[in-house]
Design a protein around this motif. Structure first.
Motif, PDB file in Angstrom:
ATOM      1  N   ARG A 400      58.594  30.430  36.929  1.00 11.16           N
ATOM      2  CA  ARG A 400      57.120  30.541  36.832  1.00 11.16           C
ATOM      3  C   ARG A 400      56.646  31.979  36.993  1.00 11.16           C
ATOM      4  N   ARG A 401      57.576  32.935  36.812  1.00  3.68           N
ATOM      5  CA  ARG A 401      57.235  34.332  37.090  1.00  3.68           C
ATOM      6  C   ARG A 401      56.153  34.883  36.155  1.00  3.68           C
ATOM      7  N   ASP A 402      55.983  34.268  34.973  1.00  9.47           N
ATOM      8  CA  ASP A 402      54.976  34.796  34.038  1.00  9.47           C
ATOM      9  C   ASP A 402      53.641  34.053  34.095  1.00  9.47           C
ATOM     10  N   GLU A 403      53.534  33.122  35.055  1.00 11.74           N
ATOM     11  CA  GLU A 403      52.342  32.279  35.121  1.00 11.74           C
ATOM     12  C   GLU A 403      51.050  33.086  35.323  1.00 11.74           C
ATOM     13  N   VAL A 404      51.096  34.070  36.235  1.00 16.96           N
ATOM     14  CA  VAL A 404      49.881  34.857  36.497  1.00 16.96           C
ATOM     15  C   VAL A 404      49.473  35.615  35.229  1.00 16.96           C
ATOM     16  N   ASN A 405      50.476  36.198  34.553  1.00 18.79           N
ATOM     17  CA  ASN A 405      50.175  36.919  33.315  1.00 18.79           C
ATOM     18  C   ASN A 405      49.551  35.991  32.275  1.00 18.79           C
ATOM     19  N   HIS A 406      50.107  34.775  32.155  1.00 16.48           N
ATOM     20  CA  HIS A 406      49.564  33.830  31.166  1.00 16.48           C
ATOM     21  C   HIS A 406      48.131  33.453  31.514  1.00 16.48           C
ATOM     22  N   LEU A 407      47.910  33.220  32.805  1.00 15.79           N
ATOM     23  CA  LEU A 407      46.558  32.835  33.233  1.00 15.79           C
ATOM     24  C   LEU A 407      45.568  33.971  32.966  1.00 15.79           C
TER      25      LEU A 407
END
Ligand SMILES: Cc1cc2nc3c(=O)[nH]c(=O)nc-3n(C[C@H](O)[C@H](O)[C@H](O)COP(=O)(O)OP(=O)(O)OC[C@H]3O[C@@H](n4cnc5c(N)ncnc54)[C@H](O)[C@@H]3O)c2cc1C
Length: 483
Positions: A400-407
């Motif tokens: 889930r490391r890219d979740e913040v970027n996606h959000l």
């Protein structure tokens, strides 16, 4: 990179005084202890030494000349040298108006403080898009000269400066507050004041905001100029940029704005929960800054002036930072009423120092304490705090490391699609309730899983959702309440 070589790099570029400030901040941790020294209560017959004592002579120094202009006796006390900053500031041009409205500066004097202007700012997310905006953080200010000019004006109006004075405790009596200071050369001293402005920034024991942004960087030369994202374009300011996903539970974010010819200010920061711990040291963050700078901008960087600090942010989902006594007022970062999302304390100060000084002078003339709201706040902050909080506690799961970027990519794509006025209003803390509702609806449409991802509220306890909904209702009703 070893701590010794990081210290050497800061000392070489900034001198021993700046390194002392950095080490002192790190020693404090992100949440200074509330362990004030015992101070004798001033009795009712005492004639106070000052009308106002400003404890901390950083950006909040702006209050001093304005209050002195109202005929008040003002003293500024700082643990180090006052009016010395280890910051560079960018701001939206329209936000500078209070400098002239207050009569402190003429328009041409303000003009002379501006070192660069940008055609546009950009936010860019790793693995996502780039979203340009006009009219936001599009002016860079010569922070050092600005504060020394504020100090000069304060001195001309009779403000006295007391440097090397660390405030270690205070106590309120019937008509004034007694303050106890530890002197740099050794020894103690105390003074009394009718009212105290706690302007110690994140170092105040009353700066209890729940979020913190450890921030390091500085003015650099040698970065490659050009139009590519990893080059410096003097017409463009980078507002928020990421170059990787979450690492070690932190989403690191870059900010970069060109200054004088060949110079660029670059910051690296992350959002975190404020707690009494050393885990958020500025020196280790400098290690990452130098190591990863090449991923953000190419070239052969040379650090000309280090800039660093802890910027507090208050999510509005926990109790507000509160002054300990009726005659003590929190201002600036100690109060943390600026945006918890952009952490633009300079912009927040521009909105506060003039009406705040007027309100304080009025309270003093009527002996009315506590004096009421001094620091500007806006209902928008009660809803954006949730976004800041979600960035402060991202998932540590590698998948889930890219979740913040996606959000963030989704959120900024929506803002951008709403047009420059809405996008700029959001970053300048001016977005209205119905537009914020459109913004949320847009995110939910593009990324329905967002509500699952925003597990933030589960971490903050049952009252957080109620607080957030109350804030959202206030934001929606604000245009009607303001009539
Ligand atoms: C690296 C960095 C970059 C930033 N860039 C921007 C930007 O571009 N735009 C923007 O809007 N905002 C920016 N900010 C935020 C802005 O700088 C702050 O909001 C602002 O400086 C807060 O002003 P202040 O007076 O509350 O505190 P400060 O400016 O931090 O001043 C605090 C003062 O208190 C003194 N002090 C501390 N403890 C004591 C004590 N016990 N006794 C006496 N004195 C004490 C310190 O020596 C210091 O002089 C940045 C912050 C940082 C750290």
């Amino acid at each position: 990179m070893r701590l010794d070589s990081l210290k050497a790099r800061v000392r070489e570029a900034g001198g021993p005084e700046l390194l002392e400030r950095l080490e002192w901040l790190d020693a404090q941790g992100t949440r200074p202890p509330v362990a004030p020294r015992l101070v004798g209560r001033p009795d009712g017959k005492l004639r106070p030494d000052f009308d106002v004592v400003l404890a901390g002579g950083g950006l909040s120094l702006l209050y001093a000349p304005v209050l002195a202009g109202f005929g008040l006796k003002v003293g500024v006390f700082d643990r180090a040298r006052a009016a010395v900053v280890h910051r560079e500031w960018n701001i939206s041009g329209s936000e500078l108006a209070p400098l002239t409205d207050s009569g402190l500066f003429t328009p041409s004097e303000v003009e002379s403080l501006i070192v660069a202007r940008y055609e546009r700012g950009v936010c860019r997310w790793h693995g996502g898009g780039e979203y340009p905006v006009r009219g936001v953080l599009d002016h860079a200010i010569d922070a050092g000269r600005f504060l020394s000019e504020v100090r000069r004006r304060a001195e001309l109006r009779g403000v006295s400066f007391h440097e090397g004075h660390t405030l270690v405790g205070l106590r309120e009596g019937p008509h004034c507050v007694r303050l106890l200071f530890e002197r740099a050369g050794g020894g103690w001293g105390d003074v009394t004041a009718r009212v105290v402005l706690d302007a110690r920034g994140a170092s105040s024991p009353h700066a209890t905001a729940d979020l913190i942004c450890p921030t390091v960087g500085g003015v650099l030369s040698g970065l490659k100029q050009g139009r590519a994202p990893d080059e410096v374009d003097p017409r463009v300011g980078d507002i928020l940029v990421t170059t990787e996903g979450v690492e070690g539970g932190r989403q690191y974010i870059w900010e970069g704005f060109p200054g004088r010819a060949g110079e660029t200010t670059v910051y690296l920061f992350y959002y975190a929960r404020a707690r009494r711990s050393r885990e958020h040291g500025l020196l280790p963050l400098y290690g990452r800054f130098f190591e990863r700078l090449g991923r953000y901008k190419r070239g052969e960087p040379r650090l000309l002036r280090p800039t660093f600090g802890y910027i507090p942010g208050w999510s509005r989902l926990t109790p507000a930072p509160r002054a300990p006594e009726r005659r003590v007022v929190l201002v600036g970062d100690a109060a943390a009423r600026h945006s918890p999302l952009t952490c633009c304390g300079f912009g927040g100060m521009m909105r506060s120092f003039l009406p705040g000084s007027r309100a304080l002078a009025e309270a003093l003339s009527r002996e009315r304490f506590p004096p009421g709201p001094i620091v500007h706040d806006t209902p928008l902050h009660s809803v954006t705090g949730l976004l800041a909080l979600s960035m402060a506690i991202p998932s540590r799961a590698p998948e889930r490391r890219d979740e913040v970027n996606h959000l963030l990519d989704t959120a900024f794509a929506v803002l951008h699609s709403m047009g420059n006025d809405c996008y700029a209003a959001m970053l300048k803390d001016q977005l209205e309730g119905r537009d914020f509702a459109r913004f949320l609806a847009g995110i939910a449409r593009r990324r329905p899983q967002v509500f699952r991802e925003l597990r933030t509220l589960a971490h903050t306890g049952p009252f957080a959702l109620a607080r957030w909904l109350e804030g959202f209702s206030r934001l929606l009703l604000n245009p009607f309440l303001a009539r």
